[in-house]
Enzyme design. Structure first.
Site, mmCIF file in Angstrom:
data_model
loop_
_atom_site.group_PDB
_atom_site.id
_atom_site.type_symbol
_atom_site.label_atom_id
_atom_site.label_comp_id
_atom_site.label_asym_id
_atom_site.label_seq_id
_atom_site.Cartn_x
_atom_site.Cartn_y
_atom_site.Cartn_z
ATOM 1 N N LYS A 269 0.754 -0.801 0.493
ATOM 2 C CA LYS A 269 0.366 0.170 -0.254
ATOM 3 C C LYS A 269 1.068 1.599 0.299
ATOM 4 C CE LYS A 269 -3.984 -1.687 3.076
ATOM 5 N NZ LYS A 269 -4.129 -1.656 1.210
ATOM 6 N N ASP A 280 -7.342 -3.099 10.691
ATOM 7 C CA ASP A 280 -7.491 -3.402 9.898
ATOM 8 C C ASP A 280 -8.034 -5.470 10.507
ATOM 9 O OD1 ASP A 280 -8.825 -4.992 7.253
ATOM 10 O OD2 ASP A 280 -6.748 -5.039 6.446
ATOM 11 N N ASP A 339 -2.587 -7.486 -1.568
ATOM 12 C CA ASP A 339 -3.412 -6.758 -0.664
ATOM 13 C C ASP A 339 -5.138 -7.371 -0.241
ATOM 14 O OD1 ASP A 339 -4.243 -4.809 1.041
ATOM 15 O OD2 ASP A 339 -3.602 -3.036 -0.438
ATOM 16 N N GLU A 341 -6.089 -9.714 0.754
ATOM 17 C CA GLU A 341 -5.785 -10.659 1.869
ATOM 18 C C GLU A 341 -6.809 -10.644 2.970
ATOM 19 O OE1 GLU A 341 -5.201 -7.737 2.700
ATOM 20 O OE2 GLU A 341 -6.934 -7.458 4.441
ATOM 21 N N ARG A 343 -10.277 -11.336 2.187
ATOM 22 C CA ARG A 343 -10.865 -12.791 1.827
ATOM 23 C C ARG A 343 -10.703 -14.355 2.197
ATOM 24 N NH1 ARG A 343 -11.369 -9.822 -3.620
ATOM 25 N NH2 ARG A 343 -11.147 -7.752 -2.115
HETATM 26 N N1 BES Z 1 -7.666 -4.151 4.009
HETATM 27 C C1 BES Z 1 -8.314 -3.751 3.585
HETATM 28 C C2 BES Z 1 -9.470 -2.897 2.809
HETATM 29 C C3 BES Z 1 -9.768 -2.041 3.737
HETATM 30 C C4 BES Z 1 -9.323 -0.388 3.174
HETATM 31 C C5 BES Z 1 -10.348 -1.132 5.138
HETATM 32 C C6 BES Z 1 -9.711 0.908 3.516
HETATM 33 C C7 BES Z 1 -10.333 -0.133 5.903
HETATM 34 C C8 BES Z 1 -10.103 1.221 5.140
HETATM 35 C C9 BES Z 1 -7.954 -4.927 2.661
HETATM 36 O O1 BES Z 1 -7.404 -6.141 2.585
HETATM 37 C C10 BES Z 1 -8.327 -4.559 1.226
HETATM 38 O O2 BES Z 1 -6.328 -3.674 1.128
HETATM 39 N N2 BES Z 1 -8.819 -4.640 -0.101
HETATM 40 C C11 BES Z 1 -8.244 -3.649 -1.336
HETATM 41 C C12 BES Z 1 -8.720 -5.020 -2.230
HETATM 42 C C13 BES Z 1 -8.516 -5.018 -3.772
HETATM 43 C C14 BES Z 1 -7.528 -4.770 -3.510
HETATM 44 C C15 BES Z 1 -9.381 -5.682 -3.962
HETATM 45 C C16 BES Z 1 -8.698 -2.380 -1.941
HETATM 46 O O3 BES Z 1 -10.221 -1.997 -1.138
HETATM 47 O O4 BES Z 1 -8.184 -1.316 -1.919
HETATM 48 ZN ZN ZN Z 2 -6.972 -5.469 4.777
HETATM 49 MN MN MN Z 3 -5.325 -5.483 2.216
#
Ligand code: BES
Ligand code: ZN
Ligand code: MN
Length: 491
Positions: A269, A280, A339, A341, A343
């Site tokens: 990220k 998270d 990222d 992760e 799921r």
């Molecule tokens: N933990 C994040 C989602 C998240 C983002 C939670 C902002 C709280 C605030 C999750 O693991 C993630 O990184 N999701 C990605 C998915 C993508 C790579 C398909 C996302 O939402 O960008």
């Molecule tokens: Zn996450």
């Molecule tokens: Mn993630």
């Protein structure tokens, strides 16, 4: 802050809080204040814009005729529902801390309908608002610290109010447990230490087991383990059981995503805001808090709580984009983006839950996608489900607790987006409908069990104070799911 319930006498010191109805109609307690102060209440109202409308308040400082430090008039409007009663409690608490009051007494008259319930809800709101995460503050000056030490609810039938509050108080303990976990820094809270916190619930009668990586490998949890393999911290699966009903009663289950820090892994990220990824683990935090609430109030239900705990780090041993992992279900997953992760963690946690416990239903909670924040902001959690009745029950519980959920669609057409060219599925579905494809991924790990997934990415953390929630970890979901259990699955 100590909360107590006493009979309706006029307090000889501290702050007095009395209600005023719409149209500046004084309640009996407000009228009593007015009389004792030779009309100061009426004069103060006359000199202000206060009309008794819901949400309004007016403070009279040290009026002559009584020994009290202040009289706080609060607007009842045309009457307050439970949520408004909680909000009022929160505002009273915030106000007293702001003005430096130590001791406050809320006077509820006999003519107030359901006074015992009202007293308990106001007390709950005040308690929820009084929460602070201050264990890392070593230099806070005294004038910044909260002052309110005691809140007494005064009414006829204090015993009944105390009885109602007892169970609400246990639920607040659960909310605080969640907030503590969610607000904890990621160097303090990682899978092992989180599991240790969960073990504290054994004191309340919760059975807690913790699986380590070796045990999970034996069960074939390649999906969950892949996420944690770049971390120095060992992944854990926590299994909590609260058995408050007959052993013959099929349990209900709650499963939480517990990524104690999400760097994104090799699909790393951006630096800005990455500190947010300490929360998270919010889904797992809520499940842990819910178990504390249910055990604390001795809920008459058999409840399973499962926490999938991992840290997602980039490292020489970390999972690569392109890796294929085999989940406990036997299905293979091509990891396109490390990222996505959460799921991967839930896939094995959900499978394990069904395999071992055959629950009546499962609700999972996860800070799963940034996309849900784009869609619903910070007002509703996303709800995805294969079951209309469970969805309706969650919706109703959400409205009753102000922890609202909004159902989004699921469909085979979305499911196609996660087909892989080389494995059974891939872990991302591209940009369109990112929260839905994440839910479709989870659905591939649900057998015939009624299931609901709550994407709480927009709800687990707050950057602003509200009436009953200070900024930081919100504890979202504990009140909601406690209500779901109370209203639909107990007794
Ligand atoms: N933990 C994040 C989602 C998240 C983002 C939670 C902002 C709280 C605030 C999750 O693991 C993630 O990184 N999701 C990605 C998915 C993508 C790579 C398909 C996302 O939402 O960008
Ligand atoms: Zn996450
Ligand atoms: Mn993630």
């Amino acid at each position: 802050m100590k909360i107590s319930f006493a009979s309706l006498g006029f307090p000889s010191s501290g702050a007095v809080v009395v209600g005023v109805k719409e149209g500046a109609v004084l309640t009996p307690s407000a009228a009593k204040c007015d009389k004792k102060t030779d009309g100061a209440v009426t004069r103060a109202i006359g000199a202000s814009r206060f009309t008794g409308a819901k949400g309004q308040s007016l403070e009279i400082l040290a009026p002559a005729g009584i020994k009290n430090s202040r009289v706080l008039l609060v607007g009842y409007g045309g009457g307050l529902d439970k949520l408004a009663q909680q909000a009022l409690g929160g505002r009273i608490c915030a106000h007293m801390n702001q003005v430096g009051e130590k001791d406050a007494h809320v006077l509820l008259d006999d003519d107030l309908e359901g006074a015992a319930g009202v007293a308990a809800q106001i007390a709950l709101g005040a308690r929820l608002k009084a929460y602070r995460y201050d264990r890392y503050r070593t230099k806070e000056s005294k004038d910044k610290k909260p002052t309110l030490k005691s809140l007494s609810m005064r009414l006829k039938g204090a015993g009944a109010a105390r009885g109602i509050f007892q169970s609400l108080d246990a639920v607040a303990d659960g909310v605080f447990f969640t907030r503590d976990l969610v607000s904890a820094p990621p160097n303090e809270l990682y899978p092992e230490t989180f599991a240790n916190r969960a073990k504290e619930l054994t004191k309340l009668g919760v059975k807690v087991e913790v699986l380590n990586e070796k045990q999970m490998a034996k069960l074939g949890m390649g999906s969950l383990l892949g996420v944690g393999q770049g971390s120095e911290r060992e992944s854990k699966l926590v299994i909590m059981q609260w058995n408050g009903a007959a052993a013959s009663k099929q349990p209900i289950a709650f499963v939480g995503k517990g990524v104690t820090f999400d760097t994104g892994g090799i699909s790393i990220k951006p630096a800005a805001g990455m500190e947010d990824m300490k929360w998270d683990m919010g889904g797992a935090g809520t499940v842990a808090g819910l178990m504390k609430a249910l055990a604390g109030r001795k809920a008459k239900a058999n409840v399973i709580g499962i926490l999938g705990l991992v840290e997602n780090m980039p490292d020489g041993n970390a999972q690569r984009p392109g890796d294929v992992v085999t989940s406990m279900s036997g299905q293979t997953i091509e990891v396109i983006n490390t990222d996505a992760e959460g799921r991967l963690v839930l896939a094995d946690a959900l499978w394990y839950t069904q395999d071992r416990f055959k629950p009546q239903f499962i609700v999972d909670l996860a800070t799963l996608t940034g996309a849900i924040i784009m869609g619903l902001g910070h007002e509703y959690a996303g709800l995805f489900s294969n079951d209309d009745k469970l969805s309706e029950n969650l919706f109703a519980a959400g409205n009753a607790t102000n922890e609202k959920v909004w159902r989004l669609p699921m469909h085979d057409a979305y499911d196609k987006q996660i087909n892989s060219d080389i494995a059974d599925m891939k872990n991302i579905g591209g940009r369109p409908a990112g929260s839905i494809t994440a839910a479709q991924f989870l659905l591939r790990f649900v057998k015939k069990t009624p299931w609901a997934h709550l994407d709480i990415a927009g709800m687990a953390w707050s950057t602003k104070d509200t009436d009953t929630i200070p900024k930081g970890g919100t504890g979202y979901g504990v009140l909601l799911l406690d209500r779901l259990v109370r209203d639909y699955y107990e007794g």
